[in-house]
Design a protein around this motif. Structure first.
Motif, mmCIF file in Angstrom:
data_model
loop_
_atom_site.group_PDB
_atom_site.id
_atom_site.type_symbol
_atom_site.label_atom_id
_atom_site.label_comp_id
_atom_site.label_asym_id
_atom_site.label_seq_id
_atom_site.Cartn_x
_atom_site.Cartn_y
_atom_site.Cartn_z
ATOM 1 N N HIS A 18 0.840 -1.204 0.000
ATOM 2 C CA HIS A 18 0.000 0.000 0.000
ATOM 3 C C HIS A 18 0.876 1.255 0.000
ATOM 4 C CE1 HIS A 18 -3.495 2.464 0.630
ATOM 5 N NE2 HIS A 18 -2.934 3.015 1.698
ATOM 6 N N GLU A 77 -6.315 4.426 -10.893
ATOM 7 C CA GLU A 77 -6.455 3.666 -9.643
ATOM 8 C C GLU A 77 -7.715 4.076 -8.902
ATOM 9 O OE1 GLU A 77 -2.915 4.252 -7.360
ATOM 10 O OE2 GLU A 77 -1.698 3.036 -8.700
ATOM 11 N N GLU A 78 -7.957 5.372 -8.832
ATOM 12 C CA GLU A 78 -9.156 5.857 -8.143
ATOM 13 C C GLU A 78 -10.417 5.382 -8.862
ATOM 14 O OE1 GLU A 78 -9.487 7.338 -5.185
ATOM 15 O OE2 GLU A 78 -7.306 7.075 -5.013
ATOM 16 N N LYS A 125 -10.840 1.750 -8.031
ATOM 17 C CA LYS A 125 -11.313 1.615 -6.644
ATOM 18 C C LYS A 125 -12.804 1.911 -6.560
ATOM 19 C CE LYS A 125 -6.995 2.807 -4.324
ATOM 20 N NZ LYS A 125 -6.309 3.833 -3.526
ATOM 21 N N ASP A 126 -13.251 2.926 -7.301
ATOM 22 C CA ASP A 126 -14.673 3.269 -7.298
ATOM 23 C C ASP A 126 -15.515 2.123 -7.849
ATOM 24 O OD1 ASP A 126 -14.187 5.743 -6.187
ATOM 25 O OD2 ASP A 126 -14.270 6.833 -8.101
ATOM 26 N N SER A 150 -15.529 -0.652 -5.311
ATOM 27 C CA SER A 150 -16.384 -0.258 -4.191
ATOM 28 C C SER A 150 -17.861 -0.372 -4.555
ATOM 29 C CB SER A 150 -16.051 1.176 -3.771
ATOM 30 O OG SER A 150 -16.862 1.566 -2.709
#
Length: 178
Positions: free
Chosen positions: A92, A107-108, A111-112, A115
């Motif tokens: 991490h 990456e974001e 991740k979304d 999620s």
């Protein structure tokens, strides 16, 4: 093996401890070496096992070998869990060091999607997947979600499949991609 003498405060005399150590150390060390694949770590955990035995022997001394093996196994599990957690933290930290804005955006975005896919699952599936990915055993997961340990594998497999379907839907991909 003769009955060991345990004083009122549940401690062993040195002679009894030495006898137990000489009789069981090799077996404990061998178990840990096979389990951990690292002799130095196996030695450390074997020593910790016998220290626990010396400082706080079991109430019943009729199966000392079994008690030592169980303690050694639990200490090895704890060690492996700590190592896995450390590896996750280190990876991490490596991800956080990436400075390229485009990679961070991707990456974001990923991740979304992950999620969203997770949150589309039932609470039990979400908890089950999250606990397993954090390194918990089937027994620990079973206790957390209050099911039989033998059911955890099936629950995980179904949760993974539902996650895959949701993930692919959100990514706009065909079912055959993963």
């Amino acid at each position: 093996m003769p009955v060991l003498s345990v004083e009122k405060k549940r401690s062993l005399n040195n002679k009894d401890f030495k006898n137990v150590f000489e009789k069981h150390y090799t077996g404990v060390y061998r178990l840990l070496t096979c389990f951990l694949s690292n002799r130095a770590t196996a030695e450390d955990i074997a020593q910790e096992t016998f220290l626990k035995f010396y400082l706080s022997p079991p109430r019943e001394l009729d199966n000392v070998g079994g008690w030592l093996m169980r303690v050694a196994r639990n200490l090895a599990y704890n060690h492996l869990h700590r190592e896995k957690s450390r590896a996750v933290r280190e990876s991490h930290m490596e991800l956080m060091q990436i400075t390229e804005p485009e990679l961070r955006f991707e990456e974001e975005e990923e991740k979304d999607v992950i999620s969203q896919a997770l949150h589309s699952l039932t609470e039990r599936d979400r908890i089950c997947l999250t606990l397993r990915l954090s390194g918990m055993s089937y027994a620990e997961i079973a206790q957390a979600i209050e099911v039989k340990e033998t059911s955890v594998g099936t629950i995980l497999a179904r949760a993974k499949e539902r996650f895959k379907v949701e993930y692919l839907k959100l990514k706009g991909r065909d079912d055959n991609v993963l």
